[in-house]
Design a protein around this motif. Structure first.
Motif, PDB file in Angstrom:
ATOM      1  N   SER A 115       0.841  -1.197   0.000  1.00 22.91           N
ATOM      2  CA  SER A 115       0.000   0.000   0.000  1.00 22.91           C
ATOM      3  C   SER A 115       0.877   1.248   0.000  1.00 22.91           C
ATOM      4  O   SER A 115       1.837   1.347   0.767  1.00 22.91           O
ATOM      5  CB  SER A 115      -0.901   0.002   1.242  1.00 22.91           C
ATOM      6  OG  SER A 115      -1.649   1.192   1.300  1.00 22.91           O
ATOM      7  N   LEU A 116       0.538   2.201  -0.872  1.00 21.64           N
ATOM      8  CA  LEU A 116       1.334   3.423  -1.002  1.00 21.64           C
ATOM      9  C   LEU A 116       0.531   4.684  -0.705  1.00 21.64           C
ATOM     10  O   LEU A 116       1.006   5.788  -0.909  1.00 21.64           O
ATOM     11  CB  LEU A 116       1.929   3.498  -2.416  1.00 21.64           C
ATOM     12  CG  LEU A 116       2.849   2.345  -2.821  1.00 21.64           C
ATOM     13  CD1 LEU A 116       3.284   2.494  -4.267  1.00 21.64           C
ATOM     14  CD2 LEU A 116       4.058   2.259  -1.904  1.00 21.64           C
ATOM     15  N   LEU A 117      -0.711   4.512  -0.217  1.00 17.80           N
ATOM     16  CA  LEU A 117      -1.552   5.658   0.131  1.00 17.80           C
ATOM     17  C   LEU A 117      -2.563   5.193   1.165  1.00 17.80           C
ATOM     18  O   LEU A 117      -3.285   4.217   0.943  1.00 17.80           O
ATOM     19  CB  LEU A 117      -2.281   6.174  -1.124  1.00 17.80           C
ATOM     20  CG  LEU A 117      -2.923   7.567  -1.042  1.00 17.80           C
ATOM     21  CD1 LEU A 117      -1.855   8.645  -0.931  1.00 17.80           C
ATOM     22  CD2 LEU A 117      -3.796   7.829  -2.257  1.00 17.80           C
ATOM     23  N   ASN A 118      -2.616   5.897   2.313  1.00 15.92           N
ATOM     24  CA  ASN A 118      -3.531   5.443   3.357  1.00 15.92           C
ATOM     25  C   ASN A 118      -4.938   6.014   3.166  1.00 15.92           C
ATOM     26  O   ASN A 118      -5.177   6.879   2.340  1.00 15.92           O
ATOM     27  CB  ASN A 118      -2.970   5.764   4.754  1.00 15.92           C
ATOM     28  CG  ASN A 118      -2.773   7.258   4.979  1.00 15.92           C
ATOM     29  OD1 ASN A 118      -3.571   8.076   4.527  1.00 15.92           O
ATOM     30  ND2 ASN A 118      -1.719   7.613   5.699  1.00 15.92           N
ATOM     31  N   GLU A 119      -5.884   5.525   3.964  1.00 16.42           N
ATOM     32  CA  GLU A 119      -7.299   5.866   3.783  1.00 16.42           C
ATOM     33  C   GLU A 119      -7.550   7.367   3.897  1.00 16.42           C
ATOM     34  O   GLU A 119      -8.289   7.952   3.090  1.00 16.42           O
ATOM     35  CB  GLU A 119      -8.151   5.114   4.818  1.00 16.42           C
ATOM     36  CG  GLU A 119      -8.309   3.632   4.536  1.00 16.42           C
ATOM     37  CD  GLU A 119      -9.129   3.372   3.284  1.00 16.42           C
ATOM     38  OE1 GLU A 119     -10.037   4.182   2.971  1.00 16.42           O
ATOM     39  OE2 GLU A 119      -8.867   2.374   2.595  1.00 16.42           O
ATOM     40  N   ALA A 120      -6.985   8.001   4.916  1.00 18.09           N
ATOM     41  CA  ALA A 120      -7.198   9.441   5.098  1.00 18.09           C
ATOM     42  C   ALA A 120      -6.674  10.228   3.907  1.00 18.09           C
ATOM     43  O   ALA A 120      -7.264  11.225   3.481  1.00 18.09           O
ATOM     44  CB  ALA A 120      -6.510   9.915   6.385  1.00 18.09           C
ATOM     45  N   ALA A 121      -5.565   9.762   3.356  1.00 12.03           N
ATOM     46  CA  ALA A 121      -4.970  10.442   2.208  1.00 12.03           C
ATOM     47  C   ALA A 121      -5.859  10.335   0.976  1.00 12.03           C
ATOM     48  O   ALA A 121      -5.937  11.271   0.175  1.00 12.03           O
ATOM     49  CB  ALA A 121      -3.593   9.865   1.920  1.00 12.03           C
ATOM     50  N   ILE A 122      -6.541   9.219   0.826  1.00 12.08           N
ATOM     51  CA  ILE A 122      -7.434   9.046  -0.326  1.00 12.08           C
ATOM     52  C   ILE A 122      -8.548  10.084  -0.295  1.00 12.08           C
ATOM     53  O   ILE A 122      -8.871  10.708  -1.311  1.00 12.08           O
ATOM     54  CB  ILE A 122      -8.011   7.619  -0.351  1.00 12.08           C
ATOM     55  CG1 ILE A 122      -6.904   6.610  -0.660  1.00 12.08           C
ATOM     56  CG2 ILE A 122      -9.125   7.503  -1.393  1.00 12.08           C
ATOM     57  CD1 ILE A 122      -7.315   5.163  -0.474  1.00 12.08           C
ATOM     58  N   GLU A 123      -9.115  10.303   0.864  1.00 14.49           N
ATOM     59  CA  GLU A 123     -10.185  11.302   0.985  1.00 14.49           C
ATOM     60  C   GLU A 123      -9.666  12.705   0.725  1.00 14.49           C
ATOM     61  O   GLU A 123     -10.333  13.524   0.087  1.00 14.49           O
ATOM     62  CB  GLU A 123     -10.831  11.215   2.373  1.00 14.49           C
ATOM     63  CG  GLU A 123     -11.697   9.988   2.571  1.00 14.49           C
ATOM     64  CD  GLU A 123     -12.786   9.883   1.503  1.00 14.49           C
ATOM     65  OE1 GLU A 123     -13.511  10.873   1.278  1.00 14.49           O
ATOM     66  OE2 GLU A 123     -12.898   8.808   0.879  1.00 14.49           O
ATOM     67  N   THR A 124      -8.465  13.000   1.213  1.00 10.42           N
ATOM     68  CA  THR A 124      -7.867  14.317   0.976  1.00 10.42           C
ATOM     69  C   THR A 124      -7.568  14.516  -0.503  1.00 10.42           C
ATOM     70  O   THR A 124      -7.784  15.606  -1.055  1.00 10.42           O
ATOM     71  CB  THR A 124      -6.577  14.478   1.803  1.00 10.42           C
ATOM     72  OG1 THR A 124      -6.885  14.243   3.183  1.00 10.42           O
ATOM     73  CG2 THR A 124      -5.992  15.866   1.653  1.00 10.42           C
ATOM     74  N   LEU A 125      -7.078  13.479  -1.147  1.00  6.20           N
ATOM     75  CA  LEU A 125      -6.818  13.550  -2.578  1.00  6.20           C
ATOM     76  C   LEU A 125      -8.101  13.866  -3.338  1.00  6.20           C
ATOM     77  O   LEU A 125      -8.126  14.730  -4.211  1.00  6.20           O
ATOM     78  CB  LEU A 125      -6.208  12.231  -3.057  1.00  6.20           C
ATOM     79  CG  LEU A 125      -5.757  12.154  -4.523  1.00  6.20           C
ATOM     80  CD1 LEU A 125      -4.547  11.235  -4.651  1.00  6.20           C
ATOM     81  CD2 LEU A 125      -6.878  11.627  -5.421  1.00  6.20           C
ATOM     82  N   LYS A 126      -9.184  13.190  -2.975  1.00  5.19           N
ATOM     83  CA  LYS A 126     -10.463  13.396  -3.665  1.00  5.19           C
ATOM     84  C   LYS A 126     -11.007  14.808  -3.438  1.00  5.19           C
ATOM     85  O   LYS A 126     -11.476  15.470  -4.368  1.00  5.19           O
ATOM     86  CB  LYS A 126     -11.488  12.361  -3.182  1.00  5.19           C
ATOM     87  CG  LYS A 126     -11.216  10.960  -3.675  1.00  5.19           C
ATOM     88  CD  LYS A 126     -12.025   9.913  -2.921  1.00  5.19           C
ATOM     89  CE  LYS A 126     -13.507  10.102  -3.067  1.00  5.19           C
ATOM     90  NZ  LYS A 126     -14.263   8.999  -2.413  1.00  5.19           N
ATOM     91  N   ARG A 127     -10.940  15.278  -2.203  1.00 10.26           N
ATOM     92  CA  ARG A 127     -11.573  16.558  -1.864  1.00 10.26           C
ATOM     93  C   ARG A 127     -10.720  17.768  -2.225  1.00 10.26           C
ATOM     94  O   ARG A 127     -11.259  18.818  -2.598  1.00 10.26           O
ATOM     95  CB  ARG A 127     -11.891  16.596  -0.362  1.00 10.26           C
ATOM     96  CG  ARG A 127     -13.047  15.706   0.055  1.00 10.26           C
ATOM     97  CD  ARG A 127     -13.401  15.864   1.517  1.00 10.26           C
ATOM     98  NE  ARG A 127     -12.399  15.246   2.388  1.00 10.26           N
ATOM     99  CZ  ARG A 127     -11.458  15.889   3.046  1.00 10.26           C
ATOM    100  NH1 ARG A 127     -11.351  17.209   2.927  1.00 10.26           N
ATOM    101  NH2 ARG A 127     -10.604  15.247   3.822  1.00 10.26           N
TER     102      ARG A 127
END
Length: 267
Positions: A115-127
């Motif tokens: 894994s190279l991106l954690n869950e919180a980061a995914i939401e930040t990337l999207k928003r």
């Protein structure tokens, strides 16, 4: 003579097949001056990722500032961003310097499964990051995570491309390498109005390490040179197809693609 410049914001791959190494090789082959801002150092080879050592958001921000304040890039691509703090720092710098032509490659999982991106980061990337993106280039598993949509057919992919566009992305590209037919791989571009499909012959090889990085880097390089999205898409497709068709069989895992192939081979 105008020198076109592109900046990659991504992790380092010590094996040389992906990450900033792949990006800089691609920029060079497409005659664009390459610059970099590292998010992390990885201990990596063809077998997998054996360690990830992130830099601080401050160190990342200083690299970006140093580049853009003096060598303002014509295009930027992002790769492995690791965590939410890094993404927020990138968004801050992009906004501060009013940077455009940002290609987001939403790197989430390495070829070996790390894994190279954690869950919180995914939401930040999207928003926060996607609304600033000129283009986004997920593969099918990444597009499923970003959109929350199961993608099994081309129609599913078209719906996901529209979803990404609604998130603020100007151009959404969903790659088809995870759903090849027996003979072809088809990538999809949505420009906000119409869908464009490009198909290439499917190549049976395990040597595909760095294909996603290479594709987004080629797209960024062509964008830096002033190519419109459809031309950049076509050239990035050709670059990656040739790189895979003439890949290097080195290492004991997923070998790297051949960045020399675009100019030096007819096929």
């Amino acid at each position: 003579m105008k020198i076109y410049k592109a900046l990659t914001i991504a992790g380092s791959d010590s094996g040389g097949g992906a990450g900033i190494q792949a990006d800089l090789k691609t920029f060079q082959e497409l005659e664009v001056f390459g610059m970099s801002a590292l998010t992390a150092i990885t201990a990596q080879n063809t077998v997998g990722v054996h360690g990830v050592y992130p830099l601080s958001p401050e160190a990342l921000g200083k690299q970006i500032e140093a580049v853009v304040s003096d060598l303002r890039p014509d295009a930027i691509k992002t790769g492995m961003l690791w965590n939410a703090d890094m993404i927020e720092e990138i968004v801050f710098q992009l906004t501060k310097y009013k940077l455009e032509h940002v290609i987001v490659d939403p790197v989430m999982i390495a070829k070996g499964g790390a894994s190279l991106l954690n869950e919180a980061a995914i939401e930040t990337l999207k928003r926060q990051l996607l609304p600033l993106a000129y283009a986004v280039t997920p593969n099918i598993p990444e597009a499923e995570i970003l959109t929350g949509r199961t993608i099994e057919t081309m129609e599913d992919r078209k719906k996901a491309a529209r979803d990404l566009h609604k998130m603020g992305v100007r151009y959404s590209i969903i790659k088809g390498g995870h759903q090849p037919t027996e003979q072809t791989v088809t990538d999809l571009l949505f420009d906000g109005e119409s869908m464009t499909e490009i198909s290439n012959p499917y190549i049976h090889t395990k040597n595909t390490h760095g294909t996603g990085c290479t594709f987004s880097a080629a797209l960024a390089a062509q964008t830096a040179k002033g190519s419109a999205i459809h031309e950049a898409f076509q050239i990035a497709e050709s670059f990656v197809h040739k790189a895979v068709a003439n890949s290097f069989d080195i290492g004991s895992g997923h070998g790297p693609t051949n960045h020399f192939a675009f100019k030096r081979t007819k096929f």
